[in-house]
Motif scaffolding. Structure first.
Motif, PDB file in Angstrom:
ATOM      1  N   GLU A   1      -9.847   8.465  -0.121  1.00  0.00           N
ATOM      2  CA  GLU A   1      -8.836   7.515   0.424  1.00  0.00           C
ATOM      3  C   GLU A   1      -8.592   6.412  -0.526  1.00  0.00           C
ATOM      4  O   GLU A   1      -9.565   5.973  -0.963  1.00  0.00           O
TER       5      GLU A   1
ATOM      6  N   ARG B   1       0.901   6.662  -7.069  1.00  0.00           N
ATOM      7  CA  ARG B   1      -0.232   7.749  -7.159  1.00  0.00           C
ATOM      8  C   ARG B   1       0.316   9.081  -6.796  1.00  0.00           C
ATOM      9  O   ARG B   1       0.085   9.760  -7.802  1.00  0.00           O
TER      10      ARG B   1
ATOM     11  N   GLN C   1       0.770  -1.213  -0.030  1.00  0.00           N
ATOM     12  CA  GLN C   1       0.068   0.008  -0.113  1.00  0.00           C
ATOM     13  C   GLN C   1       0.723   1.283   0.022  1.00  0.00           C
ATOM     14  O   GLN C   1       0.527   2.433  -0.663  1.00  0.00           O
TER      15      GLN C   1
ATOM     16  N   ARG D   1       0.817   4.206  -2.781  1.00  0.00           N
ATOM     17  CA  ARG D   1       0.623   5.748  -2.461  1.00  0.00           C
ATOM     18  C   ARG D   1       1.972   6.466  -3.261  1.00  0.00           C
ATOM     19  O   ARG D   1       1.245   7.747  -3.733  1.00  0.00           O
TER      20      ARG D   1
END
Length: 583
Positions: free
Chosen positions: A574, A563, A556, A560
Motif C-alpha cells: 500500500e 501512480r 493522497q 494514487r
C-alpha cells in the motif's frame, strides 16, 4: 582591413572545428576526434587552407595552459579519500605496469631512451573525458566498475603532473638521464610546493575580494592572470608552463565556491583554445606519413587496448574485486588519453622525442578513443555471456565460492530479508531493518561495500546476486522477502529472474529507474516496484500543497492517480499514508 594569414587561418580552423564537433557528436564520438579530423582536412597536408600552422600552434598553447588549469580546478585532493585504498592500489599497479610496457616497446622499436620513457607515460594514461562520458551515457557511474574507473581516471590525472614535470629533463643530448630525471622532479616539487604554499594563502584571499566587487569581467581577468602567472613561473625555471597552470588550478580547487565560480567562468575560453590546440595537431599531421607507418600505429593502439585491458583486469582482481567487475573495468580502460597529445607535443617541442612521434601517437589515440564506447558494450556482453552460459566459469565470475565459504560462518536465518545491493539505497534499507531487529543478509559485488556492511555489524556476502550459488548461500529458500536495490538495471532484472526460478512466488521489492525497466520486471513476475524519482516528485508535491491548505486525503487521491498513470500495473504494498511518501 586585416590581411594577416594568421587571422584567416584562425577563422578557418574555428569554423572547421565547429562543423567537426557537430559531426562527431551526431556520431556519438568524442569531440576531440572532430577537431583532429578537420585539422587534417584543412591543414597543409589536406586541402591546404591553413598556411601558418606554426603561428596557430603558438596560440593553441594557451589552450593547453587553460586545459590543465581547468583540470586542476576540477580535481581535489580530498577526492582521494573517496575512491578507496583498493582502487588506488589497482590504479598505481596499472600505471606502473604500463609505463614498463611502453618502455620495453620503445626499446624494441629502436627508439631513444627519452622517447621510450615518454611512450610509457602516454600508454599509462587513459582518457578521463571519454571514459566518464561513456559511463554517463550508459548509466554505469554508480556501478562498481564505474566507480573503479572514475578512481582510475583521478589517479591518472594526478600522475600526469610528475610526468610532464620531468619532460624538460629528458631533452638533453645524452637522452635518458636518471640523475637529470631526479633533478627535474626535485625542481618540480620545489616550484609546485612554493606555488601551493604561497598560492594557498594569497589566491583564495585575492579571488574572494575580486568576486566581492561584483564584476564578472574582473573576476575572469583575475582567474586568467593567476593561471598564466603560474605558467610563466614554471616556464621561467625550465619546467612546463602547463604544470604551473595545473598547480594554480589545484590551489583554487581547495576553496569550493571560488573554485566552482572560476571553473564556470573559464570553461568557454578553455574550450575555444582547446579546440585550436587539437585542430592544430591535426593540421600538423601528415596522413601519408601515418599510412606509411601504419604497422607502428596499429601496434601502439593494440598495446593500449589489449595489454592495458589485461593489466587492468589483473590489477583490479588482485585488489580483491570480483572477476566480472575486473573484466568490465578492463574493457573500459582501453584507450590513450587526451593528455597523451599534450605529453607527445611537449616532448617533441623539448627535444625529448622525435618529430615523427606526435603523429604516430595522435593516430593511435584516435583509434582507441573511437573504439572505447564499443569496448564498453563488448565488456558488458562478454561478462553476461560468461556468467550466464558457461556454468564452469559462472561460479568463478560471480564470486559464488566466496559466498559459499562465508555462508559456512553465517547464522542460518529464517524469515529473513535478502538485500541485493548495499549502496546508498541498500545501506539505508539495512539500517532501518537493523533498527527494527529484522534479520537480513546483504549481497554486493563491491568489496568496499561489503566491508562497510560488516563494519556496521551486518552480515554481508561478497558475490553477484544473480548467481544461483550466491542466492543459495544467502538462504533464499528460507527468506521471507527479497529486496533488490542495485543501481544496475540489467543486473536487477537478472537477479529477479533467477530468484523467481529458485523460489517461485517469493515476495520481491525492486527499485526501478525507468518505465522500460519496470516492464521487464513485470514480465519476470515482479510487481512490487519502487520508483525513486516518482516517489520523490510526489513527496515534493505533498509538502508544497500543505502550504496551500490542501486536504491530505485529496493529495493522497491525486498520488494514487499519478501512480496508476505512471506505473499502472504495480500492485505491491500500500502507498504511504499521511503524505509521507518515500523518496
Amino acid at each position: 582591413m586585416i590581411h594577416s594569414y594568421l587571422f584567416i587561418d584562425l577563422i578557418i580552423i574555428i569554423v572547421a572545428a565547429f562543423f567537426g564537433a557537430v559531426a562527431v557528436r551526431l556520431l556519438r564520438l568524442p569531440t576531440i576526434l572532430g577537431y583532429l579530423g578537420v585539422g587534417i582536412l584543412v591543414g597543409p597536408h589536406g586541402l591546404g587552407l591553413v598556411r601558418e600552422v606554426e603561428s596557430v600552434e603558438t596560440l593553441a598553447e594557451f589552450g593547453v595552459i587553460l586545459l590543465l588549469f581547468a583540470v586542476g580546478v576540477e580535481l581535489s585532493l580530498s577526492d582521494l579519500r573517496k575512491i578507496g585504498s583498493r582502487t588506488i592500489a589497482a590504479s598505481v599497479l596499472q600505471i606502473g605496469a604500463m609505463m614498463a610496457v611502453g618502455f620495453g616497446m620503445g626499446r624494441l622499436l629502436g627508439w631513444s631512451g627519452s622517447q621510450t620513457v615518454v611512450l610509457g607515460f602516454i600508454l599509462a594514461l587513459s582518457s578521463t573525458m571519454v571514459v566518464l562520458k561513456t559511463l554517463s551515457d550508459r548509466g554505469e557511474f554508480q556501478m562498481v566498475h564505474g566507480r573503479i574507473l572514475a578512481g582510475f581516471m583521478l589517479m591518472q590525472d594526478l600522475v600526469f603532473v610528475p610526468m610532464i614535470a620531468v619532460l624538460p629533463a629528458l631533452s638533453g643530448e645524452s637522452g635518458l638521464d636518471l640523475a637529470g630525471l631526479g633533478v627535474g622532479l626535485g625542481q618540480a616539487i620545489a616550484v609546485l610546493g612554493l606555488i601551493v604554499v604561497l598560492g594557498g594563502r594569497v589566491v583564495p584571499w585575492l579571488l574572494e575580494r575580486v568576486a566581492n566587487i561584483g564584476s564578472r569581467e574582473t573576476f575572469v581577468l583575475a582567474v586568467v592572470t593567476i593561471a598564466f602567472a603560474a605558467a610563466a613561473a614554471t616556464n621561467a625555471v625550465g619546467l612546463s608552463a602547463a604544470l604551473g597552470a595545473f598547480a594554480a588550478g589545484l590551489v583554487i580547487s581547495e576553496s569550493d565556491w571560488i573554485g566552482h565560480q572560476a571553473l564556470q567562468q573559464i570553461m568557454p575560453l578553455r574550450d575555444i583554445f582547446a579546440a585550436l590546440f587539437f585542430a592544430s595537431l591535426g593540421a600538423a599531421t601528415d596522413p601519408a606519413f601515418v599510412l606509411d607507418n601504419l604497422p607502428t600505429v596499429v601496434l601502439l593502439a593494440a598495446v593500449a587496448i589489449v595489454v592495458k585491458g589485461l593489466i587492468t583486469i589483473g590489477a583490479v582482481k588482485a585488489a580483491g574485486y570480483l572477476p566480472n567487475t575486473a573484466l568490465r573495468t578492463g574493457f573500459g580502460n582501453t584507450q590513450i588519453g587526451e593528455f597523451g597529445f599534450i605529453l607527445a607535443a611537449t616532448a617533441a617541442a623539448a627535444g625529448a622525442a622525435g618529430a615523427d612521434f606526435l603523429p604516430l601517437v595522435a593516430a593511435a589515440t584516435v583509434i582507441t578513443m573511437a573504439a572505447t564506447p564499443g569496448f564498453f558494450a563488448v565488456g558488458a556482453k562478454v561478462s553476461q555471456v560468461l556468467a550466464g552460459r558457461d556454468r564452469r566459469l559462472r561460479p568463478y565470475l560471480s564470486g559464488a565460492s566466496d559466498a559459499e565459504r562465508a555462508s559456512e560462518r553465517a547464522p542460518r536465518y529464517h524469515d529473513h530479508v535478502l538485500l541485493a545491493g548495499y549502496g546508498r539505497v541498500g545501506s539505508l534499507v539495512a539500517q532501518t531493518l537493523a533498527e527494527r531487529v529484522i534479520p537480513f543478509i546483504a549481497i554486493d559485488e563491491d568489496p568496499e561495500a561489503v566491508r562497510r556492511a560488516v563494519a556496521a555489524g551486518h552480515h554481508a556476502l561478497l558475490g553477484d546476486a544473480s548467481n544461483d550459488s550466491v542466492l543459495h548461500a544467502a538462504g533464499i529458500a528460507r527468506a521471507r522477502v527479497l529486496i533488490i536495490a542495485a543501481p544496475d538495471p540489467v543486473a536487477t532484472v537478472v537477479v529477479a529472474q533467477h530468484a523467481a526460478r529458485l523460489r517461485p512466488g517469493m515476495p520481491t521489492i525492486v527499485r526501478v529507474g525507468w518505465a522500460e525497466e519496470a516492464e521487464r520486471l513485470r514480465d519476470a513476475g515482479v510487481h512490487d516496484l519502487v520508483w525513486p524519482e516518482m516517489e520523490a516528485g510526489l513527496e515534493i508535491v505533498s509538502r508544497a500543497l500543505r502550504h496551500y491548505g490542501i486536504d491530505p486525503a485529496e493529495t493522497q487521491a491525486g498520488h494514487r492517480e499519478a501512480r496508476a498513470r505512471l506505473a499502472p500495473q504495480d500492485s505491491g504494498a500500500e502507498p504511504p499514508q499521511d503524505g509521507k511518501e518515500g523518496a
